[in-house]
Design an enzyme around this catalytic site. Structure first.
Site, PDB file in Angstrom:
ATOM      1  N   ARG A 116       0.963  -1.047  -0.060  1.00 15.13           N
ATOM      2  CA  ARG A 116      -0.131   0.048  -0.001  1.00 15.13           C
ATOM      3  C   ARG A 116       0.906   1.200  -0.121  1.00 15.13           C
ATOM      4  O   ARG A 116       1.991   1.213   0.619  1.00 15.13           O
ATOM      5  CB  ARG A 116      -0.934   0.044   1.306  1.00 15.13           C
ATOM      6  N   HIS A 176      -1.799   0.661  -9.797  1.00 18.81           N
ATOM      7  CA  HIS A 176      -2.423  -0.111  -8.824  1.00 18.81           C
ATOM      8  C   HIS A 176      -3.061  -0.994  -9.659  1.00 18.81           C
ATOM      9  O   HIS A 176      -4.178  -1.519  -9.324  1.00 18.81           O
ATOM     10  CB  HIS A 176      -3.313   0.732  -7.844  1.00 18.81           C
TER      11      HIS A 176
HETATM   12  P1  NAP Z   1      -2.167 -11.579   4.275  1.00 18.34           P
HETATM   13  O1  NAP Z   1      -2.511 -13.095   3.610  1.00 18.34           O
HETATM   14  O2  NAP Z   1      -2.927 -11.442   5.266  1.00 18.34           O
HETATM   15  O3  NAP Z   1      -0.397 -11.640   4.400  1.00 18.34           O
HETATM   16  C1  NAP Z   1      -0.108 -10.541   5.158  1.00 18.34           C
HETATM   17  C2  NAP Z   1       1.611 -10.736   5.191  1.00 18.34           C
HETATM   18  O4  NAP Z   1       2.263  -9.620   6.024  1.00 18.34           O
HETATM   19  C3  NAP Z   1       1.479 -11.962   6.412  1.00 18.34           C
HETATM   20  O5  NAP Z   1       2.729 -12.636   6.104  1.00 18.34           O
HETATM   21  C4  NAP Z   1       1.733 -11.177   7.796  1.00 18.34           C
HETATM   22  O6  NAP Z   1       2.642 -11.988   8.809  1.00 18.34           O
HETATM   23  C5  NAP Z   1       2.742 -10.093   7.262  1.00 18.34           C
HETATM   24  N1  NAP Z   1       2.883  -8.936   8.100  1.00 18.34           N
HETATM   25  C6  NAP Z   1       1.746  -8.212   8.550  1.00 18.34           C
HETATM   26  N2  NAP Z   1       2.136  -7.146   9.389  1.00 18.34           N
HETATM   27  C7  NAP Z   1       3.667  -7.488   9.730  1.00 18.34           C
HETATM   28  C8  NAP Z   1       4.502  -6.693  10.471  1.00 18.34           C
HETATM   29  N3  NAP Z   1       3.991  -5.847  11.124  1.00 18.34           N
HETATM   30  N4  NAP Z   1       5.878  -7.239  10.001  1.00 18.34           N
HETATM   31  C9  NAP Z   1       5.942  -8.380   9.505  1.00 18.34           C
HETATM   32  N5  NAP Z   1       5.061  -8.878   8.649  1.00 18.34           N
HETATM   33  C10 NAP Z   1       3.900  -8.463   8.657  1.00 18.34           C
HETATM   34  O7  NAP Z   1      -2.359 -10.493   3.071  1.00 18.34           O
HETATM   35  P2  NAP Z   1      -2.350 -10.858   1.428  1.00 18.34           P
HETATM   36  O8  NAP Z   1      -3.617 -11.423   0.952  1.00 18.34           O
HETATM   37  O9  NAP Z   1      -0.895 -11.499   1.062  1.00 18.34           O
HETATM   38  O10 NAP Z   1      -2.281  -9.312   1.008  1.00 18.34           O
HETATM   39  C11 NAP Z   1      -1.069  -8.582   1.496  1.00 18.34           C
HETATM   40  C12 NAP Z   1      -1.468  -7.088   1.145  1.00 18.34           C
HETATM   41  O11 NAP Z   1      -1.080  -6.941  -0.284  1.00 18.34           O
HETATM   42  C13 NAP Z   1      -2.626  -6.669   1.117  1.00 18.34           C
HETATM   43  O12 NAP Z   1      -3.006  -6.197   2.507  1.00 18.34           O
HETATM   44  C14 NAP Z   1      -2.781  -5.432   0.298  1.00 18.34           C
HETATM   45  O13 NAP Z   1      -2.225  -4.435   0.987  1.00 18.34           O
HETATM   46  C15 NAP Z   1      -1.628  -5.690  -0.636  1.00 18.34           C
HETATM   47  N6  NAP Z   1      -2.226  -6.107  -2.047  1.00 18.34           N
HETATM   48  C16 NAP Z   1      -2.142  -5.181  -2.936  1.00 18.34           C
HETATM   49  C17 NAP Z   1      -2.398  -5.394  -4.294  1.00 18.34           C
HETATM   50  C18 NAP Z   1      -2.126  -4.778  -5.646  1.00 18.34           C
HETATM   51  O14 NAP Z   1      -2.946  -4.952  -6.570  1.00 18.34           O
HETATM   52  N7  NAP Z   1      -1.388  -4.074  -5.503  1.00 18.34           N
HETATM   53  C19 NAP Z   1      -3.258  -6.586  -4.483  1.00 18.34           C
HETATM   54  C20 NAP Z   1      -3.588  -7.360  -3.420  1.00 18.34           C
HETATM   55  C21 NAP Z   1      -3.250  -7.063  -2.099  1.00 18.34           C
HETATM   56  P3  NAP Z   1       1.935 -13.270   9.467  1.00 18.34           P
HETATM   57  O15 NAP Z   1       1.908 -14.231   8.327  1.00 18.34           O
HETATM   58  O16 NAP Z   1       2.996 -13.612  10.408  1.00 18.34           O
HETATM   59  O17 NAP Z   1       0.679 -12.858   9.732  1.00 18.34           O
HETATM   60  C1  GLV Z   2      -5.651  -4.657  -3.952  1.00 18.79           C
HETATM   61  O1  GLV Z   2      -5.099  -3.747  -3.791  1.00 18.79           O
HETATM   62  C2  GLV Z   2      -6.205  -5.396  -3.196  1.00 18.79           C
HETATM   63  O2  GLV Z   2      -6.075  -5.055  -1.982  1.00 18.79           O
HETATM   64  O3  GLV Z   2      -6.717  -6.422  -3.347  1.00 18.79           O
END
Ligand code: NAP
Ligand code: GLV
Length: 330
Positions: A245, A293
């Site tokens: 983000r 994005h």
């Molecule tokens: P997720 O499955 O919840 O994974 C988040 C990861 O971040 C987990 O491994 C978590 O650790 C780690 N984390 C969170 N806070 C942390 C901290 N303070 N220190 C170290 N590690 C930390 O989420 P996801 O589905 O992979 O998505 C992650 C993020 O990607 C979303 O929240 C969004 O912001 C972004 N995203 C962007 C797009 C885009 O198009 N640009 C698309 C989708 C998502 P743990 O496993 O230990 O809990």
């Molecule tokens: C996109 O940014 C998502 O969080 O799915």
């Protein structure tokens, strides 16, 4: 989750009478596409546009939203489930009146992790082969021959956030020959990926990576994390791929690190605010690739299937998937 390419229709014939889904994601034009997607995958479901003046707020049982106006969800007395339109639900949880007792489901479409993996592989290869320099040379009709300094097996990719997006990206990067390490809040065991954990593991992780990939959720802990103090700890010339983000990135510090050679190049997908302003210096920076994005957003149909499946499962008394955890903040 159901294969989105099948023709199957969700089991909404057993829909609880009166289920009504309201949608706020992508504006009016997008709503027409949402409606078409739900009509196809869940024909029994009543789907309405957020803000429809003809709609009685007390009839709304489910909401699919990206950025609802603060306080609006709290004014829906029959609301049973909130679905985030994306994996990151930061634009929902910032609502100070968010009804905390109502489950908030983060979008968890399988195709989203695949798309993110593709983006991350594309960006890592782009940094490896200096894609930005090639693009600028082409735009100037300049035959700018150079040889890449490294191959994938010689560059360690460090993924910050080894969750749904990060884990799939790690596996796909390994398929290209990149050694991969990961940093997360809790320990992970992804085959072949060394796990670095929390504050104690951060410096070792940063010192080991040649390309940093940020796939963290927006939380208080990650706000402003990609800034001068962290960038001072990476190897000189490290590549940055940022798709978490915009709030995590201190843009001036990233630009300063690029200009000092501490960062070798950057591919950035998310900004604060969005869209990135037309006069931002990032657009023309010779070491930055800007993307709008678009790293990973599954189609409306894929997301409609996910929501309809989750609603049907919930109705059968099963757990909702991929729930937002208020204590963790993601
Ligand atoms: P997720 O499955 O919840 O994974 C988040 C990861 O971040 C987990 O491994 C978590 O650790 C780690 N984390 C969170 N806070 C942390 C901290 N303070 N220190 C170290 N590690 C930390 O989420 P996801 O589905 O992979 O998505 C992650 C993020 O990607 C979303 O929240 C969004 O912001 C972004 N995203 C962007 C797009 C885009 O198009 N640009 C698309 C989708 C998502 P743990 O496993 O230990 O809990
Ligand atoms: C996109 O940014 C998502 O969080 O799915």
């Amino acid at each position: 989750m159901r294969d989105v390419d099948t023709d199957a229709v969700c089991e909404l014939d057993d829909a609880r009478p009166g289920d009504l889904l309201v949608i706020k994601s992508g504006g009016r034009k997008a709503f027409v596409q949402w409606q078409a997607a739900f009509a196809e995958v869940a024909p029994g479901l009543d789907v309405r546009r957020w803000g429809d003046p003809a709609l009685d707020p007390s009839a709304i049982t489910h909401a699919l939203v990206w950025d609802p106006e603060p306080g609006a969800l709290a004014r829906l007395p029959s609301l049973r489930v909130i679905f985030g339109a994306g994996a990151g639900v930061d634009a929902i949880i910032t609502d100070p009146e968010l009804p905390l007792h109502i489950p908030l489901v983060r979008m968890g479409v399988d195709g989203a992790a695949q798309r993110m993996g593709e983006y991350v592989c594309w960006a890592a290869l782009g940094l490896l082969r200096n894609q930005r320099r090639l693009a600028l040379s082409q735009a100037a009709a300049k035959w700018d021959y150079f040889e890449p300094e490294f191959t994938a097996p010689e560059r360690v990719v460090g993924i910050m956030g080894l969750g749904v997006m990060g884990t799939r990206s790690a596996v796909m990067l390994q398929g290209l020959g990149f050694p991969v390490i990961g940093w997360s809040r809790t320990e992970k065991s992804v085959p072949g990926v060394r796990s670095y954990v929390g504050d104690a593991g951060l410096d070792g992780f940063l010192a080991a990576a040649d390309i940093l990939v940020v796939l963290l959720p927006a939380t208080e802990a990650t706000r402003g994390l990609i800034a001068a103090p962290l960038l001072a700890k990476v190897k000189p010339g490290t590549g940055l791929v940022h798709a978490g983000r915009g709030t995590q990135l201190v843009v001036d510090d990233v630009v300063a690190a690029l200009e000092a050679g501490q960062l070798g190049g950057a591919v950035i997908d998310v900004f604060e605010p969005e869209p990135l302003a037309a006069d931002s210096p990032l657009w023309a920076h010779p070491k930055i690739t800007v993307t709008p994005h678009c790293a990973s957003l599954p189609s409306r149909r894929e997301r409609a299937v996910y929501v309809a499946d989750a609603m049907a499962a919930h109705r059968r008394g099963e757990e909702l998937p991929n729930l937002y955890d208020h204590a963790r903040g993601y």
